[in-house]
Design a protein around this motif. Structure first.
Motif, PDB file in Angstrom:
ATOM      1  N   LEU A 153      54.844 -10.370 -14.841  1.00 10.88           N
ATOM      2  CA  LEU A 153      55.668 -11.568 -14.645  1.00 10.88           C
ATOM      3  C   LEU A 153      55.131 -12.331 -13.445  1.00 10.88           C
ATOM      4  CD1 LEU A 153      58.169 -13.410 -15.069  1.00 10.88           C
ATOM      5  CD2 LEU A 153      59.450 -11.810 -13.603  1.00 10.88           C
ATOM      6  N   ILE A 154      54.930 -13.650 -13.632  1.00  6.45           N
ATOM      7  CA  ILE A 154      54.422 -14.494 -12.551  1.00  6.45           C
ATOM      8  C   ILE A 154      55.374 -15.657 -12.331  1.00  6.45           C
ATOM      9  CG2 ILE A 154      52.531 -15.984 -11.783  1.00  6.45           C
ATOM     10  CD1 ILE A 154      50.632 -14.379 -13.510  1.00  6.45           C
ATOM     11  N   THR A 155      55.777 -15.865 -11.084  1.00  4.03           N
ATOM     12  CA  THR A 155      56.495 -17.086 -10.712  1.00  4.03           C
ATOM     13  C   THR A 155      55.506 -18.011 -10.010  1.00  4.03           C
ATOM     14  OG1 THR A 155      57.184 -16.413  -8.492  1.00  4.03           O
ATOM     15  CG2 THR A 155      58.565 -15.688 -10.335  1.00  4.03           C
TER      16      THR A 155
ATOM     17  N   VAL B  27      45.314  -6.654 -20.384  1.00  2.59           N
ATOM     18  CA  VAL B  27      46.718  -6.917 -20.077  1.00  2.59           C
ATOM     19  C   VAL B  27      47.454  -7.275 -21.367  1.00  2.59           C
ATOM     20  CG1 VAL B  27      46.355  -9.372 -19.564  1.00  2.59           C
ATOM     21  CG2 VAL B  27      48.263  -8.161 -18.505  1.00  2.59           C
ATOM     22  N   LYS B  28      48.646  -6.750 -21.517  1.00  2.00           N
ATOM     23  CA  LYS B  28      49.374  -6.935 -22.777  1.00  2.00           C
ATOM     24  C   LYS B  28      50.037  -8.313 -22.847  1.00  2.00           C
ATOM     25  CE  LYS B  28      53.379  -4.994 -23.420  1.00  2.00           C
ATOM     26  NZ  LYS B  28      54.475  -4.014 -23.623  1.00  2.00           N
ATOM     27  N   THR B  29      50.828  -8.626 -21.822  1.00  4.56           N
ATOM     28  CA  THR B  29      51.578  -9.883 -21.822  1.00  4.56           C
ATOM     29  C   THR B  29      51.669 -10.410 -20.396  1.00  4.56           C
ATOM     30  OG1 THR B  29      52.957  -9.011 -23.615  1.00  4.56           O
ATOM     31  CG2 THR B  29      53.725 -11.022 -22.530  1.00  4.56           C
ATOM     32  N   ILE B  30      51.573 -11.715 -20.270  1.00  2.25           N
ATOM     33  CA  ILE B  30      51.803 -12.364 -18.977  1.00  2.25           C
ATOM     34  C   ILE B  30      52.960 -13.344 -19.160  1.00  2.25           C
ATOM     35  CG2 ILE B  30      50.846 -13.793 -17.140  1.00  2.25           C
ATOM     36  CD1 ILE B  30      48.088 -12.794 -17.860  1.00  2.25           C
ATOM     37  N   TYR B  31      54.100 -12.985 -18.609  1.00  4.32           N
ATOM     38  CA  TYR B  31      55.274 -13.855 -18.679  1.00  4.32           C
ATOM     39  C   TYR B  31      55.214 -14.867 -17.531  1.00  4.32           C
ATOM     40  CZ  TYR B  31      57.205 -10.312 -21.843  1.00  4.32           C
ATOM     41  OH  TYR B  31      57.404  -9.444 -22.879  1.00  4.32           O
ATOM     42  N   LEU B  32      55.442 -16.125 -17.854  1.00  4.13           N
ATOM     43  CA  LEU B  32      55.418 -17.186 -16.852  1.00  4.13           C
ATOM     44  C   LEU B  32      56.812 -17.774 -16.717  1.00  4.13           C
ATOM     45  CD1 LEU B  32      52.190 -19.083 -18.039  1.00  4.13           C
ATOM     46  CD2 LEU B  32      52.359 -17.114 -16.493  1.00  4.13           C
ATOM     47  N   LEU B  33      57.401 -17.640 -15.534  1.00  7.34           N
ATOM     48  CA  LEU B  33      58.717 -18.226 -15.285  1.00  7.34           C
ATOM     49  C   LEU B  33      58.534 -19.719 -15.036  1.00  7.34           C
ATOM     50  CD1 LEU B  33      61.754 -17.495 -14.889  1.00  7.34           C
ATOM     51  CD2 LEU B  33      61.288 -17.503 -12.425  1.00  7.34           C
ATOM     52  N   LEU B  34      59.009 -20.534 -15.973  1.00  8.37           N
ATOM     53  CA  LEU B  34      58.825 -21.980 -15.900  1.00  8.37           C
ATOM     54  C   LEU B  34      60.155 -22.692 -16.095  1.00  8.37           C
ATOM     55  CD1 LEU B  34      55.657 -22.267 -18.177  1.00  8.37           C
ATOM     56  CD2 LEU B  34      55.698 -22.333 -15.681  1.00  8.37           C
TER      57      LEU B  34
ATOM     58  N   PRO C 285      59.657 -25.575 -21.013  1.00  5.84           N
ATOM     59  CA  PRO C 285      58.679 -24.599 -20.520  1.00  5.84           C
ATOM     60  C   PRO C 285      57.457 -24.424 -21.411  1.00  5.84           C
ATOM     61  CG  PRO C 285      60.880 -23.791 -20.114  1.00  5.84           C
ATOM     62  CD  PRO C 285      61.038 -25.055 -20.893  1.00  5.84           C
ATOM     63  N   ARG C 286      57.642 -24.375 -22.727  1.00 10.79           N
ATOM     64  CA  ARG C 286      56.485 -24.189 -23.608  1.00 10.79           C
ATOM     65  C   ARG C 286      55.531 -25.378 -23.521  1.00 10.79           C
ATOM     66  NH1 ARG C 286      54.612 -20.721 -26.990  1.00 10.79           N
ATOM     67  NH2 ARG C 286      56.477 -19.418 -26.751  1.00 10.79           N
ATOM     68  N   GLU C 287      56.074 -26.578 -23.424  1.00 12.16           N
ATOM     69  CA  GLU C 287      55.228 -27.761 -23.270  1.00 12.16           C
ATOM     70  C   GLU C 287      54.465 -27.713 -21.949  1.00 12.16           C
ATOM     71  OE1 GLU C 287      57.052 -31.671 -24.686  1.00 12.16           O
ATOM     72  OE2 GLU C 287      58.833 -30.396 -24.402  1.00 12.16           O
ATOM     73  N   ARG C 288      55.145 -27.273 -20.905  1.00 13.02           N
ATOM     74  CA  ARG C 288      54.489 -27.177 -19.604  1.00 13.02           C
ATOM     75  C   ARG C 288      53.397 -26.117 -19.620  1.00 13.02           C
ATOM     76  NH1 ARG C 288      57.874 -26.396 -14.621  1.00 13.02           N
ATOM     77  NH2 ARG C 288      55.968 -27.201 -13.693  1.00 13.02           N
ATOM     78  N   MET C 289      53.616 -25.032 -20.348  1.00  9.06           N
ATOM     79  CA  MET C 289      52.586 -23.999 -20.453  1.00  9.06           C
ATOM     80  C   MET C 289      51.362 -24.525 -21.211  1.00  9.06           C
ATOM     81  SD  MET C 289      52.745 -20.121 -21.997  1.00  9.06           S
ATOM     82  CE  MET C 289      52.416 -20.623 -23.692  1.00  9.06           C
TER      83      MET C 289
ATOM     84  N   PRO D 117      56.050 -18.123 -22.119  1.00 11.19           N
ATOM     85  CA  PRO D 117      56.911 -18.840 -21.169  1.00 11.19           C
ATOM     86  C   PRO D 117      58.330 -18.288 -21.179  1.00 11.19           C
ATOM     87  CG  PRO D 117      56.654 -20.134 -23.165  1.00 11.19           C
ATOM     88  CD  PRO D 117      55.800 -18.915 -23.342  1.00 11.19           C
ATOM     89  N   ILE D 118      58.897 -18.143 -19.993  1.00 13.63           N
ATOM     90  CA  ILE D 118      60.298 -17.741 -19.833  1.00 13.63           C
ATOM     91  C   ILE D 118      61.028 -18.889 -19.149  1.00 13.63           C
ATOM     92  CG2 ILE D 118      61.900 -16.145 -18.714  1.00 13.63           C
ATOM     93  CD1 ILE D 118      60.392 -14.833 -20.967  1.00 13.63           C
ATOM     94  N   HIS D 119      62.037 -19.415 -19.810  1.00 14.10           N
ATOM     95  CA  HIS D 119      62.790 -20.540 -19.252  1.00 14.10           C
ATOM     96  C   HIS D 119      63.629 -20.041 -18.074  1.00 14.10           C
ATOM     97  CE1 HIS D 119      65.067 -24.487 -20.264  1.00 14.10           C
ATOM     98  NE2 HIS D 119      64.865 -24.344 -18.970  1.00 14.10           N
ATOM     99  N   GLY D 120      63.301 -20.528 -16.881  1.00 12.84           N
ATOM    100  CA  GLY D 120      64.038 -20.104 -15.691  1.00 12.84           C
ATOM    101  C   GLY D 120      63.765 -21.017 -14.520  1.00 12.84           C
ATOM    102  N   ASP D 121      64.518 -20.835 -13.453  1.00 10.14           N
ATOM    103  CA  ASP D 121      64.421 -21.699 -12.272  1.00 10.14           C
ATOM    104  C   ASP D 121      64.874 -20.879 -11.071  1.00 10.14           C
ATOM    105  OD1 ASP D 121      64.698 -23.574 -10.242  1.00 10.14           O
ATOM    106  OD2 ASP D 121      65.430 -25.143 -11.588  1.00 10.14           O
ATOM    107  N   ILE D 122      64.007 -20.743 -10.066  1.00 10.31           N
ATOM    108  CA  ILE D 122      64.341 -19.894  -8.914  1.00 10.31           C
ATOM    109  C   ILE D 122      65.489 -20.456  -8.084  1.00 10.31           C
ATOM    110  CG2 ILE D 122      62.018 -18.926  -8.770  1.00 10.31           C
ATOM    111  CD1 ILE D 122      61.540 -20.753  -6.344  1.00 10.31           C
ATOM    112  N   THR D 123      65.859 -21.717  -8.314  1.00 12.11           N
ATOM    113  CA  THR D 123      66.972 -22.304  -7.549  1.00 12.11           C
ATOM    114  C   THR D 123      68.322 -22.082  -8.217  1.00 12.11           C
ATOM    115  OG1 THR D 123      66.834 -24.471  -8.627  1.00 12.11           O
ATOM    116  CG2 THR D 123      65.418 -24.110  -6.719  1.00 12.11           C
ATOM    117  N   LEU D 124      68.342 -21.423  -9.378  1.00 11.62           N
ATOM    118  CA  LEU D 124      69.596 -21.193 -10.100  1.00 11.62           C
ATOM    119  C   LEU D 124      70.036 -19.740  -9.992  1.00 11.62           C
ATOM    120  CD1 LEU D 124      68.865 -23.209 -13.379  1.00 11.62           C
ATOM    121  CD2 LEU D 124      70.167 -23.955 -11.368  1.00 11.62           C
ATOM    122  N   PRO D 125      71.333 -19.478 -10.023  1.00 12.76           N
ATOM    123  CA  PRO D 125      71.819 -18.088 -10.026  1.00 12.76           C
ATOM    124  C   PRO D 125      71.199 -17.312 -11.192  1.00 12.76           C
ATOM    125  CG  PRO D 125      73.633 -19.616  -9.675  1.00 12.76           C
ATOM    126  CD  PRO D 125      72.441 -20.453 -10.023  1.00 12.76           C
TER     127      PRO D 125
END
Length: 517
Positions: free
Chosen positions: A19-21, A42-49, A57-61, A86-94
């Protein structure tokens, strides 16, 4: 491409989910590319976007993968790109804003986490900086506690989070304030109140970035529990040394902006300590270290948080004066196609002298050019441009006028652990880095990757620079003659001096033998 079987580090990533932020940032892109190219198993690289500008997120990836940095992978190993999720997420959200189903997916699958998401703006409002750099770290740690297979959490900090100290060891120092108390206090304050107390909170630190990064490190110590955590502290991250391309860079931050502004003839003076250490570190060196730190953390399981100062000063020292002497000839040799003024100027070590030069060479020309633009019916933009430039230079001033000693024994110890092909694939030693060659690649890379100027345009750019030189010399001559004419009109002493100089010149001419004339 290297065979993974010959590399213990690459073998470690075999069949692992990562997992990469911060994957869309400067370092994040290089990290993703390095894992795909050199850790093919490496099997999978998850991107928090997060969603941004109406793009999901998929468009950004997809946009990320269209970057120049992934050209070789697209051509040689396109199947590797399917490992990015891509994993839909935001570090500024709970809860990082991640859906429960994705939380379960990450918890069951991920064993290595790289946390590089942060705001790196030096002048970011404190509330925003706390939200991203401190609370974002807390939220990621909470997610990591749900990962039973986690073997490494690598937190990317900065070597300057302890810039209030002259000497920085590879340890987590006591924080400038209790992170939780800062969080609680800012919750009920409005922006105006926060802005008024920010200078007091920062103390000896120059900006909110270094302050919140220091608090984030302490929060990690307090809340990581038994998680396998390591901290990597790069200094000033600059263009790539070797990978993915020499000189690759994708932003104007830090020294990159100064190089481009100097080449454009815009930047002509800045405050600096010429003998001070310019502790810059190429981005690919940082990423190689980060990848190796995760491997070492997982395979050796240290009992506490290990800190790695990823810096250059103790291994291959470079001074700001050397940067000046190396870069200036290069902007003449490899000029930009579009140059506003003939490049010139220098670093200044005296603050008053620098302010005088900024006034003469930045402010006055900016106002004059905007005045001419208005006369011609064009939109004035130079005052605004120089205003932005001066803000950027002022943000860097603290780092060009102070000196630090960064100890990096943990980095050197880790390097000794590399064996076989790892010394080649993941070589993060900078002892062999040739600074003049590196900066030549840096200038060419800035020209190619940022300014989008093809190398084939260099001959025309050099001819244009020669014309600008002649114009600048002519303008200087006209200015001097005009200034001298003004003095002669206003002051009798100037007229007497002029006639004295002419009489001396005539006498010297009469002394020249006739055969020579």
């Amino acid at each position: 491409m290297m065979e993974e079987g010959t590399s213990p580090v690459a073998e470690f990533y075999q069949d692992r989910a990562v997992l990469i932020t911060g994957a869309t940032g400067f370092m994040g892109k290089v990290l993703v590319e390095k894992l795909l190219r050199c850790c093919g198993g490496v099997k999978t690289i998850y991107l928090l976007l997060r969603s941004k500008g109406g793009r999901e997120p998929r468009e950004r990836m997809e946009e990320l993968l269209n970057a120049k940095i992934f050209d070789d992978i697209r051509k040689e190993r396109p199947h590797q790109l399917s490992k990015l999720v891509p994993i839909h997420g935001d570090i500024t959200l709970p809860g990082l804003g991640i859906r429960p189903s994705d939380v379960t997916l990450l918890a069951n699958d991920v064993s290595v986490v790289f946390h590089s998401a942060a705001t790196v703006k030096f002048d970011e409002p404190l509330k925003r900086s706390v939200e991203m750099n401190i609370l974002g770290t807390r939220r990621l740690v909470e997610l990591c506690h749900k990962m039973p297979h986690l073997v490494a959490l690598i937190h990317v900090s900065t070597a300057y989070c302890n810039c209030d100290r002259d000497e920085v060891d590879e340890i987590v120092y006591p924080p400038p304030a209790n992170p939780q108390k800062v969080i609680d206090a800012l919750e009920w304050m409005d922006e105006e109140m926060v802005a008024s107390i920010t200078p007091k909170l920062l103390g000896d630190r120059p900006n909110t970035y270094t302050y919140t990064k220091a608090l984030a490190e302490n929060l990690l110590v307090e809340e990581c529990g038994s998680l396998p955590v390591a901290i990597v502290r790069p200094s000033i991250v600059t263009a790539a040394w070797k990978e993915p391309f020499p000189g690759w860079v994708d932003n104007f931050n830090g020294p990159t902006g100064l190089i481009v502004a100097t080449g454009k003839g815009v930047l002509r003076s800045m405050l600096c300590r010429p003998g001070g250490t310019a502790d810059i570190i190429p981005v690919d060196v940082v990423i190689k270290l980060i990848v190796c730190v995760a491997w070492y953390t997982a395979t050796h399981r240290p009992n506490n948080i290990v800190v790695y100062n990823c810096t250059s000063g103790s291994q291959n020292r470079l001074s700001w004066g050397e940067v000046e002497s190396i870069v200036f000839p290069l902007v003449y040799t490899h000029p930009s196609r579009e140059v506003l003024r003939y490049p010139g100027g220098s670093f200044k070590s005296n603050r008053v002298w620098n302010q005088i030069h900024v006034f003469i060479h930045h402010l006055i020309p900016a106002h004059l050019l905007d005045f001419v633009a208005r006369l011609m019916g064009r939109k004035p933009r130079m005052v605004q441009l120089y205003s932005r430039l001066n803000r950027a230079v002022n943000c860097l001033e603290y780092f060009t006028t102070h000196e630090w000693t960064f100890h990096s024994s943990n980095v050197q110890t880790l390097y000794k652990q590399l064996v076989g092909k790892d010394r080649e694939i993941f070589d993060f030693s900078i002892k062999s880095l040739d600074w003049p060659k590196y900066f030549e690649d840096y200038v060419l890379g800035s020209r190619k990757f940022l300014l989008k100027e093809d190398p084939s345009t260099l001959p025309a750019a050099r001819r244009n620079l020669k014309r600008l030189y002649l114009y600048s010399q002519l303008a200087n001559l006209i200015f001097l003659l005009g200034f001298w004419r003004l003095l002669m009109v206003r002051f009798a002493s100037a007229r007497r001096l002029w006639w004295f100089i002419l009489s001396i010149a005539m006498r010297c001419y009469r002394l020249i033998p006739v055969s020579l004339t």
